[in-house]
Design an enzyme around this catalytic site. Structure first.
Site, PDB file in Angstrom:
ATOM      1  N   ILE A   1       0.340  -0.955   2.131  1.00 35.32           N
ATOM      2  CA  ILE A   1      -0.197   0.277   1.535  1.00 35.32           C
ATOM      3  C   ILE A   1      -1.723   0.247   1.486  1.00 35.32           C
ATOM      4  CG2 ILE A   1      -0.219   1.696  -0.555  1.00 35.32           C
ATOM      5  CD1 ILE A   1       2.637   0.707  -1.144  1.00 35.32           C
TER       6      ILE A   1
ATOM      7  N   TYR B   1       6.120  -9.744 -12.492  1.00 41.39           N
ATOM      8  CA  TYR B   1       5.474  -8.616 -11.804  1.00 41.39           C
ATOM      9  C   TYR B   1       5.358  -7.403 -12.729  1.00 41.39           C
ATOM     10  CZ  TYR B   1       4.751  -4.853  -8.436  1.00 41.39           C
ATOM     11  OH  TYR B   1       4.244  -3.756  -7.762  1.00 41.39           O
TER      12      TYR B   1
HETATM   13  N1  LIG Z   1       5.719  -1.133  -1.957  1.00 41.61           N
HETATM   14  C1  LIG Z   1       6.173  -0.789  -3.164  1.00 41.61           C
HETATM   15  O1  LIG Z   1       7.360  -0.488  -3.362  1.00 41.61           O
HETATM   16  C2  LIG Z   1       5.234  -0.762  -4.347  1.00 41.61           C
HETATM   17  C3  LIG Z   1       5.668  -0.119  -5.516  1.00 41.61           C
HETATM   18  C4  LIG Z   1       4.825  -0.086  -6.627  1.00 41.61           C
HETATM   19  C5  LIG Z   1       3.573  -0.674  -6.552  1.00 41.61           C
HETATM   20  N2  LIG Z   1       3.192  -1.292  -5.403  1.00 41.61           N
HETATM   21  C6  LIG Z   1       1.866  -1.900  -5.391  1.00 41.61           C
HETATM   22  O2  LIG Z   1       1.116  -1.344  -4.323  1.00 41.61           O
HETATM   23  C7  LIG Z   1       0.248  -2.350  -3.783  1.00 41.61           C
HETATM   24  C8  LIG Z   1       0.507  -2.544  -2.295  1.00 41.61           C
HETATM   25  O3  LIG Z   1       1.893  -2.738  -2.076  1.00 41.61           O
HETATM   26  P1  LIG Z   1       2.468  -3.300  -0.692  1.00 41.61           P
HETATM   27  O4  LIG Z   1       3.893  -2.933  -0.654  1.00 41.61           O
HETATM   28  O5  LIG Z   1       1.564  -2.936   0.433  1.00 41.61           O
HETATM   29  O6  LIG Z   1       2.346  -4.872  -1.026  1.00 41.61           O
HETATM   30  P2  LIG Z   1       2.118  -6.153  -0.104  1.00 41.61           P
HETATM   31  O7  LIG Z   1       2.602  -7.303  -0.907  1.00 41.61           O
HETATM   32  O8  LIG Z   1       2.695  -5.926   1.255  1.00 41.61           O
HETATM   33  O9  LIG Z   1       0.534  -6.194   0.062  1.00 41.61           O
HETATM   34  C9  LIG Z   1      -0.311  -6.772  -0.869  1.00 41.61           C
HETATM   35  C10 LIG Z   1      -1.580  -7.205  -0.158  1.00 41.61           C
HETATM   36  O10 LIG Z   1      -2.364  -7.941  -1.119  1.00 41.61           O
HETATM   37  C11 LIG Z   1      -2.868  -9.099  -0.473  1.00 41.61           C
HETATM   38  N3  LIG Z   1      -3.126 -10.161  -1.434  1.00 41.61           N
HETATM   39  C12 LIG Z   1      -2.217 -10.962  -2.041  1.00 41.61           C
HETATM   40  N4  LIG Z   1      -2.847 -11.861  -2.813  1.00 41.61           N
HETATM   41  C13 LIG Z   1      -4.174 -11.608  -2.711  1.00 41.61           C
HETATM   42  C14 LIG Z   1      -5.334 -12.205  -3.274  1.00 41.61           C
HETATM   43  N5  LIG Z   1      -5.256 -13.262  -4.114  1.00 41.61           N
HETATM   44  N6  LIG Z   1      -6.542 -11.685  -2.968  1.00 41.61           N
HETATM   45  C15 LIG Z   1      -6.643 -10.624  -2.104  1.00 41.61           C
HETATM   46  N7  LIG Z   1      -5.570 -10.042  -1.521  1.00 41.61           N
HETATM   47  C16 LIG Z   1      -4.357 -10.529  -1.830  1.00 41.61           C
HETATM   48  C17 LIG Z   1      -1.779  -9.488   0.528  1.00 41.61           C
HETATM   49  O11 LIG Z   1      -2.279 -10.352   1.537  1.00 41.61           O
HETATM   50  C18 LIG Z   1      -1.313  -8.142   1.024  1.00 41.61           C
HETATM   51  O12 LIG Z   1      -2.041  -7.720   2.164  1.00 41.61           O
HETATM   52  C19 LIG Z   1       0.483  -3.604  -4.633  1.00 41.61           C
HETATM   53  O13 LIG Z   1      -0.417  -3.616  -5.719  1.00 41.61           O
HETATM   54  C20 LIG Z   1       1.893  -3.387  -5.136  1.00 41.61           C
HETATM   55  O14 LIG Z   1       2.147  -4.121  -6.323  1.00 41.61           O
HETATM   56  C21 LIG Z   1       3.985  -1.350  -4.305  1.00 41.61           C
END
Ligand SMILES: NC(=O)c1ccc[n+]([C@@H]2O[C@H](COP(=O)([O-])OP(=O)(O)OC[C@H]3O[C@@H](n4cnc5c(N)ncnc54)[C@H](O)[C@@H]3O)[C@@H](O)[C@H]2O)c1
Length: 252
Positions: A18, A156
């Site tokens: 995202i 989480y």
């Molecule tokens: N996909 C969903 O269903 C969903 C729902 C609600 C909220 N979210 C939130 O949306 C955001 C993106 O979701 P996603 O599905 O793309 O998640 P994802 O886990 O695929 O991506 C998270 C990104 O954060 C990076 N990351 C992890 N640790 C890190 C660190 N210490 N420093 C810098 N970068 C770091 C990862 O490398 C990754 O590219 C997140 O905050 C997630 O919690 C996602």
């Protein structure tokens, strides 16, 4: 005209998923964008640049305060400002879904360190630059799980609940400086890594589909209306709010 022309944005966790979609959308609206991640951001940066976006990429671990300060400094040095901060980086897709009885202290601390302290670090690094300009947009990313109480990921859910609480307190601390602080709370979204694990996550796919008002899967693009609104001057009088974007599963 593009709604973010003349603005500069930082998106954390933007190498893929995202975060990469957020960065592309901000660039399409005319913002200059810094993509940061612990992963290599080059593929995402190249794709946006090829489409005409003005972007840079860097390696930043959001748990490291010095690295967050360097991320902001490099952005200011490249683009002259850091107007918009999207605190998207999190430990999410890689998390094992399990009972809280099986989550050990180290795993709990790791999730809190990235998802909660990481937001604190990024906001703390960016706010002084925003204060200098008397303007800024902080967009924190929480999750609809904090309202629905989704099971098997207690660390989480707790980490994202803290982000929501921090948003409100930060909005009050920064409102006098012309800085708004808001949250987007996405529902279960078919991001790259979630799509890749679809078969193992069927419980969540079905739970979301069955409890939404809008009967379809949520895609990353569904979040962009809220993102651009919160990044643009259209939301200058909106602060301390959480916008739930989940097809009407949560209504609050
Ligand atoms: N996909 C969903 O269903 C969903 C729902 C609600 C909220 N979210 C939130 O949306 C955001 C993106 O979701 P996603 O599905 O793309 O998640 P994802 O886990 O695929 O991506 C998270 C990104 O954060 C990076 N990351 C992890 N640790 C890190 C660190 N210490 N420093 C810098 N970068 C770091 C990862 O490398 C990754 O590219 C997140 O905050 C997630 O919690 C996602």
């Amino acid at each position: 005209m593009a709604r973010l022309t003349g603005k500069t944005a930082i998106v954390t966790g933007a190498a893929q998923g995202i975060g990469a979609v957020y960065a592309k959308a901000l660039a399409q609206e005319g913002a200059k964008v810094c993509l940061s991640d612990i992963l290599d951001t080059a593929p995402a940066v190249d794709a946006i640049r090829e489409a005409g976006g003005d972007v840079i990429g860097m390696e930043t671990d959001v748990t490291d305060m010095d690295a967050c300060e360097a991320m902001v400094a490099e952005t200011v040095s490249a683009f002259g400002a850091a107007d918009i901060m999207v605190t998207n980086a999190a430990l999410f897709a890689a998390l094992k879904r399990r009972s809280f009885l099986e989550i050990d202290g180290d795993e709990w601390d790791k999730v809190m360190s990235i998802n909660t302290r990481g937001v604190f670090n990024c906001v703390k690094a960016a706010a002084p630059e925003m204060k200098k300009k008397g303007y800024g947009k902080i967009i924190n990313i929480s999750s609809s799980t904090i309202y629905s109480g989704v099971p098997l990921m207690l660390h989480y859910v707790a980490s994202k609940g803290a982000v929501d609480a921090m948003t409100k307190a930060l909005a009050r601390e920064l409102g006098g400086d012309g800085i708004t602080v808001n949250t987007i709370a996405p529902g279960f979204t078919m991001s790259d890594q979630i799509e890749a694990q679809r078969d193992n996550l069927e419980f969540y796919v079905n739970l979301s589909l069955n409890s939404r008002a809008v009967k379809r899967e949520q895609m990353p693009d569904d979040l962009l209306g809220a993102l651009i609104f919160l990044a643009s001057p259209e939301s200058d009088f909106v602060t301390g709010q959480a916008i739930v974007v989940d097809g009407g599963m949560i209504m609050h």
